[in-house]
Write a protein that holds these residues in place. Structure first.
Motif, PDB file in Angstrom:
ATOM      1  N   GLN A  54      35.608  28.010  34.574  1.00 51.51           N
ATOM      2  CA  GLN A  54      35.317  28.484  33.293  1.00 51.51           C
ATOM      3  C   GLN A  54      35.688  29.777  33.118  1.00 51.51           C
ATOM      4  O   GLN A  54      36.087  30.252  31.832  1.00 51.51           O
ATOM      5  N   TRP A  55      35.406  30.618  34.336  1.00 47.29           N
ATOM      6  CA  TRP A  55      35.503  31.906  34.057  1.00 47.29           C
ATOM      7  C   TRP A  55      37.071  32.119  33.923  1.00 47.29           C
ATOM      8  O   TRP A  55      37.388  33.260  33.085  1.00 47.29           O
ATOM      9  N   THR A  58      38.161  31.876  30.535  1.00 48.81           N
ATOM     10  CA  THR A  58      37.520  32.832  29.616  1.00 48.81           C
ATOM     11  C   THR A  58      38.576  33.887  29.550  1.00 48.81           C
ATOM     12  O   THR A  58      38.726  34.601  28.539  1.00 48.81           O
ATOM     13  N   ARG A  59      39.149  34.259  30.746  1.00 46.07           N
ATOM     14  CA  ARG A  59      39.927  35.359  30.739  1.00 46.07           C
ATOM     15  C   ARG A  59      41.219  35.057  31.364  1.00 46.07           C
ATOM     16  O   ARG A  59      41.786  35.361  32.423  1.00 46.07           O
ATOM     17  N   ARG A  62      43.635  38.060  32.588  1.00 48.49           N
ATOM     18  CA  ARG A  62      43.180  38.832  33.732  1.00 48.49           C
ATOM     19  C   ARG A  62      42.136  38.107  34.426  1.00 48.49           C
ATOM     20  O   ARG A  62      40.967  37.872  34.610  1.00 48.49           O
ATOM     21  N   PRO A  66      35.386  37.719  40.107  1.00 48.88           N
ATOM     22  CA  PRO A  66      33.985  38.195  39.363  1.00 48.88           C
ATOM     23  C   PRO A  66      33.216  39.237  40.323  1.00 48.88           C
ATOM     24  O   PRO A  66      32.750  39.842  39.681  1.00 48.88           O
ATOM     25  N   VAL A  67      33.537  39.077  41.582  1.00 48.47           N
ATOM     26  CA  VAL A  67      32.679  39.912  42.427  1.00 48.47           C
ATOM     27  C   VAL A  67      33.500  41.155  42.766  1.00 48.47           C
ATOM     28  O   VAL A  67      32.939  42.170  42.568  1.00 48.47           O
ATOM     29  N   LYS A  69      36.951  41.942  41.876  1.00 46.18           N
ATOM     30  CA  LYS A  69      38.027  42.178  41.141  1.00 46.18           C
ATOM     31  C   LYS A  69      39.577  42.192  41.828  1.00 46.18           C
ATOM     32  O   LYS A  69      40.411  42.724  41.341  1.00 46.18           O
TER      33      LYS A  69
END
Lengths: 152, 157
Positions: A54-55, A58-59, A62, A66-67, A69
């Motif tokens: 899902q993340w 969302t982007r 990019r 999430p932790v 980068k």
């Protein structure tokens, strides 16, 4: 919505259920729950696959962890299979694999009877007639099962 | 149906965060439990300026608003109350110019990490002053700071 109300403020109730006292090592970095369908990124961070997916949706432009980068992509995450989990969705995949594998198994035996085995027995011997009988028997059994599968 | 599912996962995560903050709050930080409604979509966090900084002894209030897409969507965070810190990245209406609140947001961040970032942003300040475009911005901006097109630059104030 209202059903969640009483839990929101009672800390004690929380820690009792849900394994609230774990140290977080095997918790998804996104939902903070024990990772479900766990995947690990190349940088070593653990997520539920649905959460990470899902993340990434969302982007789309990019794709970073999430932790930390670091770059991340959906084909470079490693699924984690603990004992008793067979694959994604656990039971669901196992089921379809079982059904799908069965016909392949017996087609292989029906058509490759002689592959990688001893040379056929000499013509006219007792062994040869036995073998022919057996192979015919298996062939008809296979045919029957195949027809049965199609009818069912 | 889908909306219900995202709502539930958002509340589950917020409950975990709330519990962690209540159990083990970072120094000078406290969730105002009375401010939190059933849906958990709005929290007020009381915080203190760190000791040894220009904000030592000051108390602030942060308002967090969470959408149903949290943590995929960043929270809306503003200073509220009568003490809005005077800082080059904080507008007098409480809006904060901090990249993790918009484009650098990540679902691995949390209420706690946002609060810590804001305390550290205040702590590194050497000159208490408002942003240069404060008057214009406060007059023209949207109520929601996430609608502002922020321009992130240095962080050496």
């Amino acid at each position: 919505l209202c059903s969640l109300l009483p839990q929101a403020f009672s800390a004690s109730q929380w820690s009792a259920g849900d394994g609230g006292d774990t140290d977080g090592t095997f918790e998804c970095n996104i939902c903070l729950d024990t990772a479900k369908d766990a995947v690990i990124s190349l940088c070593g961070h653990l997520f539920c696959w649905p959460c990470l997916h899902q993340w990434l949706e969302t982007r789309p432009n990019r794709q970073v962890c999430p932790v930390c980068k670091a770059g991340i992509s959906r084909d470079k995450v490693i699924p984690l299979y603990g004992r008793g989990s067979f694959g994604f969705g656990d039971g669901g995949f196992q089921m379809s694999f079982g059904i799908g594998a069965f016909p392949f198994g017996f087609i292989a035996t029906a058509f490759n009877m002689n592959e990688g085995r001893d040379a056929p027995a000499a013509a006219g011997t007792q062994q040869q007639t036995d073998e022919q009988f057996l192979s015919r028997l298996f062939f008809y059994v296979a045919l029957f099962l195949m027809l049965w599968l199609f009818i069912a | 149906m889908l909306c219900g599912a995202t709502m539930a996962s958002m509340q589950k995560r917020l409950q975990k965060e709330l519990l962690a903050l209540q159990r083990d709050p970072p120094p000078g930080m406290k969730v105002d439990e009375k401010s939190i409604q059933a849906s958990l979509t709005q929290w007020i966090v009381d915080m203190e300026g760190a000791s040894g900084t220009l904000y030592e002894g000051e108390r602030f209030q942060l308002l967090f608003k969470f959408s149903s897409r949290y943590p995929f969507d960043s929270p809306e965070v503003v200073f509220i109350g009568d003490n809005i810190p005077v800082h080059p990245h904080v507008y007098s209406n409480g809006h904060i110019c901090l990249s993790i609140l918009t484009e650098d947001w990540s679902p691995a961040l949390s209420v706690q990490s946002v609060c810590l970032s804001i305390v550290s942003m205040l702590s590194s300040c050497k000159d208490k002053k408002r942003p240069p475009d404060n008057a214009l911005y406060v007059r023209t901006c949207d109520k929601n700071p996430k609608k502002t097109k922020w321009w992130y630059h240095d962080d050496n104030c």
